[in-house]
Scaffold this active site. Structure first.
Site, short mmCIF file in Angstrom:
data_model
loop_
_atom_site.label_atom_id
_atom_site.label_comp_id
_atom_site.label_asym_id
_atom_site.label_seq_id
_atom_site.Cartn_x
_atom_site.Cartn_y
_atom_site.Cartn_z
N CYS A 116 8.96 14.41 10.52
CA CYS A 116 8.90 13.22 11.37
C CYS A 116 10.04 13.13 12.39
CB CYS A 116 8.88 11.96 10.50
SG CYS A 116 7.38 11.86 9.51
N HIS A 256 11.19 5.89 14.80
CA HIS A 256 10.04 6.55 14.17
C HIS A 256 9.29 5.51 13.35
CE1 HIS A 256 7.56 9.02 11.74
NE2 HIS A 256 8.26 8.84 10.64
N ASN A 286 1.69 6.04 10.49
CA ASN A 286 2.73 7.05 10.75
C ASN A 286 2.05 8.33 11.23
OD1 ASN A 286 4.66 9.04 10.60
ND2 ASN A 286 5.48 8.42 8.61
N1 COA Z 1 -2.11 0.05 -3.10
C1 COA Z 1 -1.83 -0.69 -4.18
N2 COA Z 1 -0.90 -0.32 -5.08
C2 COA Z 1 -0.23 0.81 -4.87
C3 COA Z 1 -0.47 1.64 -3.75
C4 COA Z 1 -1.46 1.22 -2.85
N3 COA Z 1 -1.76 1.93 -1.75
N4 COA Z 1 0.35 2.70 -3.80
C5 COA Z 1 1.09 2.56 -4.90
N5 COA Z 1 0.74 1.44 -5.56
C6 COA Z 1 1.27 0.89 -6.81
C7 COA Z 1 2.00 1.93 -7.63
O1 COA Z 1 1.11 2.70 -8.40
C8 COA Z 1 2.91 1.06 -8.46
O2 COA Z 1 2.17 0.53 -9.53
P1 COA Z 1 2.83 0.41 -10.98
O3 COA Z 1 4.01 -0.52 -10.81
O4 COA Z 1 1.71 -0.15 -11.79
O5 COA Z 1 3.25 1.80 -11.35
C9 COA Z 1 3.25 -0.08 -7.53
O6 COA Z 1 2.23 -0.10 -6.51
C10 COA Z 1 4.60 0.07 -6.87
O7 COA Z 1 4.69 1.38 -6.39
P2 COA Z 1 5.94 1.91 -5.67
O8 COA Z 1 5.79 3.36 -5.33
O9 COA Z 1 7.15 1.49 -6.45
O10 COA Z 1 5.85 1.03 -4.34
P3 COA Z 1 6.92 0.82 -3.25
O11 COA Z 1 7.28 -0.60 -3.19
O12 COA Z 1 8.02 1.83 -3.31
O13 COA Z 1 6.06 1.14 -1.94
C11 COA Z 1 5.73 2.91 -0.38
C12 COA Z 1 5.47 2.42 -1.79
C13 COA Z 1 5.13 4.31 -0.23
C14 COA Z 1 5.05 1.98 0.62
C15 COA Z 1 7.25 2.93 -0.14
O14 COA Z 1 7.91 3.60 -1.19
C16 COA Z 1 7.62 3.58 1.15
O15 COA Z 1 7.35 3.07 2.21
N6 COA Z 1 8.31 4.75 1.12
C17 COA Z 1 8.65 5.48 2.30
C18 COA Z 1 7.45 6.24 2.76
C19 COA Z 1 7.61 6.80 4.14
O16 COA Z 1 8.05 6.15 5.02
N7 COA Z 1 7.20 8.06 4.29
C20 COA Z 1 7.22 8.71 5.53
C21 COA Z 1 8.46 9.45 5.69
S1 COA Z 1 8.65 9.97 7.33
#
Ligand code: COA
Length: 329
Positions: A116, A256, A286
């Site tokens: 990215c 980004h 993204n």
């Molecule tokens: N819809 C609903 N629930 C979801 C889900 C979705 N699309 N994806 C994950 N979950 C669930 C998980 O399974 C978890 O459930 P559990 O508590 O029963 O295990 C819960 O939601 C929380 O998951 P978690 O991974 O802790 O969520 P989070 O608050 O960290 O959010 C992201 C997840 C991916 C949105 C976040 O971590 C993020 O934005 N990370 C950076 C990603 C990014 O920018 N990547 C690009 C890099 S350039």
């Protein structure tokens, strides 16, 4: 003698027609609009449909629009840098495919793979050729067909990514605008947290890799999130400090588009108010290498000559950085 600066003299973008909304994703995986919107800020993304079309398809459209609007003869282009994590082929470079299709017959080119942060790396790389006085017109493209490496059964990744491409024309600037400074870093220890296991030389494609779904993006969202917030803000702070810029001096932050929460945290750490933060993640998700050029394209009419822009990015690798750009037109 004044230093030659490289500046963006034109920007254009292309996104595919197909719109993948949160409500459509609700039918594909166990998720919902509220969860996606509150965690990421994304409402919809574009998907490139059709057989046999890759990243170059979108890059060519973006470049053709750019050449037309800047009235540039493709034969004048001397270099094409294509920043992508989803090249058409492992080789040859997508830059070569695009250059030939747009008629850039006098150019050389190559791809940059920095996930990215790719467009930021490509912009700064291309700028060195302009600043040295060696080249006059360079195309820097950022684009990805993320849908080609996303598992639409994995709710942790399929909600985030979309397809799109943007292209910038780099030329020398006589008025002191252009790329003023940049600060880039990478750290290979980030590999386990954001990667695609198979398809490279370490683990070539096989029946087994396909069965194990190893040709898709794997992401440890929480680790990526923490790393991104800390490092994007740190990179921007380095640039601001050494150029004596406060939040008030910045016209726009061009971040980004990974996740709205990451961008908000970065802006807050920089002391930049919300109104100065350019965002379009709600419409495109993204698009990896596409986000920054697509953002500049979307807001092009709003930008004015001399505006102080801070570009900031992070991505798989890990890679991250920031650049200080004075808008040139
Ligand atoms: N819809 C609903 N629930 C979801 C889900 C979705 N699309 N994806 C994950 N979950 C669930 C998980 O399974 C978890 O459930 P559990 O508590 O029963 O295990 C819960 O939601 C929380 O998951 P978690 O991974 O802790 O969520 P989070 O608050 O960290 O959010 C992201 C997840 C991916 C949105 C976040 O971590 C993020 O934005 N990370 C950076 C990603 C990014 O920018 N990547 C690009 C890099 S350039």
């Amino acid at each position: 003698m004044n230093k030659i600066r490289a500046s963006i003299k034109g920007i254009h973008g292309y996104v595919p027609d197909y719109v993948l909304t949160n409500s459509e994703l609700e039918k594909m995986v166990d998720t919902n609009d509220e969860w996606i919107t509150s965690r990421t800020g994304i409402k919809e993304r574009r998907i490139l449909k059709g057989e046999g079309v890759g990243t170059s398809y979108m890059a060519v459209k973006a470049v053709q629009g750019l050449l037309e609007k800047t009235n540039t003869d493709p034969a004048e282009i001397e270099m094409v840098i294509c920043c992508t994590s989803t090249p058409d082929l492992v080789f040859p470079a997508t830059a070569n495919i695009v250059a030939t299709q747009v008629g850039a017959v006098n150019a050389f080119g190559y791809d940059i793979q920095a996930a990215c942060s790719g467009f930021l790396y490509g912009l700064t790389t291309g700028s060195q050729f302009i600043e040295s006085g060696r080249l006059k017109k360079i195309l820097v493209i950022g684009g990805d067909k993320m849908s080609s490496i996303i598992d639409y059964k994995d709710r942790a990744t399929c909600i985030i990514f979309g397809d799109g491409a943007g292209a910038a024309l780099l030329e020398a600037d006589e008025e002191g605008n252009g790329l003023m400074d940049f600060w880039l870093r990478s750290d290979g220890s980030g590999e386990p947290h954001l990667h695609m296991v198979a398809g490279g030389s370490r683990k070539p494609a096989s029946h087994e890799t396909v069965e194990l779904k190893q040709h898709y993006v794997y992401q440890d969202g929480k680790t990526v999130y923490k790393f991104a917030v800390t490092n994007m803000a740190h990179a921007a702070a380095q640039i601001m400090e050494r150029n004596n810029l406060s939040g008030d001096d910045i016209t726009y932050l061009v971040p980004h588009q990974a996740n709205k929460r990451i961008v908000d945290a970065t802006a807050k750490a920089m002391g930049v108010e919300d109104a100065k933060v350019l965002m379009n993640i709600e419409r495109y998700g993204n698009t990896t290498n596409g986000t920054i050029p697509l953002l500049l394209w979307d807001f092009e009419k709003q930008l004015k000559k001399g505006d102080n822009l801070i570009l900031a990015a992070f991505g798989g690798g890990f890679t991250w950085g920031a650049a200080y750009l004075k808008w040139a037109y």
